[in-house]
Design a protein around this motif. Sequence first.
Motif, PDB file in Angstrom:
ATOM      1  N   GLN A 126      -4.312   1.996  -2.272  1.00 45.78           N
ATOM      2  CA  GLN A 126      -3.833   0.792  -2.939  1.00 45.78           C
ATOM      3  C   GLN A 126      -2.587   1.075  -3.782  1.00 45.78           C
ATOM      4  OE1 GLN A 126      -4.972  -2.388  -2.821  1.00 45.78           O
ATOM      5  NE2 GLN A 126      -6.696  -1.990  -1.495  1.00 45.78           N
ATOM      6  N   ASN A 158       0.840  -1.193   0.000  1.00 40.95           N
ATOM      7  CA  ASN A 158       0.000   0.000   0.000  1.00 40.95           C
ATOM      8  C   ASN A 158       0.874   1.242   0.000  1.00 40.95           C
ATOM      9  OD1 ASN A 158      -1.877  -1.873   2.267  1.00 40.95           O
ATOM     10  ND2 ASN A 158      -2.626  -1.377   0.250  1.00 40.95           N
ATOM     11  N   ILE A 175      -8.184   2.918   1.541  1.00 39.08           N
ATOM     12  CA  ILE A 175      -8.405   1.872   2.540  1.00 39.08           C
ATOM     13  C   ILE A 175      -8.837   2.480   3.868  1.00 39.08           C
ATOM     14  CG2 ILE A 175      -7.301  -0.008   3.820  1.00 39.08           C
ATOM     15  CD1 ILE A 175      -5.421  -0.256   1.325  1.00 39.08           C
TER      16      ILE A 175
END
Length: 92
Positions: A55, A2, A38
Amino acid sequence: MNYILFYDLADNYLEERGQYRAEHLGLAREAAEKGELILGGALDEPADQALLIFQTEAQATAFANNDPYVKNGLIKDWKVRKWNAVIGSKLD
């Protein structure tokens, strides 16, 4: 893998964010619904930074470039860094 978008908040962030908050949260909701964002939020006491986990690096950068907080000077500086998370309940 990430990417974390780090925001350094301006000194007047808390006083000024109200006029841009709906647009900022709308942008964040849209990114979350697409599965790009996220988690995200500001740190507290002091409210001097915010972190948003994406992401991809491109998603994080695009978010910052379109964020009304950035465009209107509520963010003093921002950067994106790769995060190599290795453990946790949300890892694939």
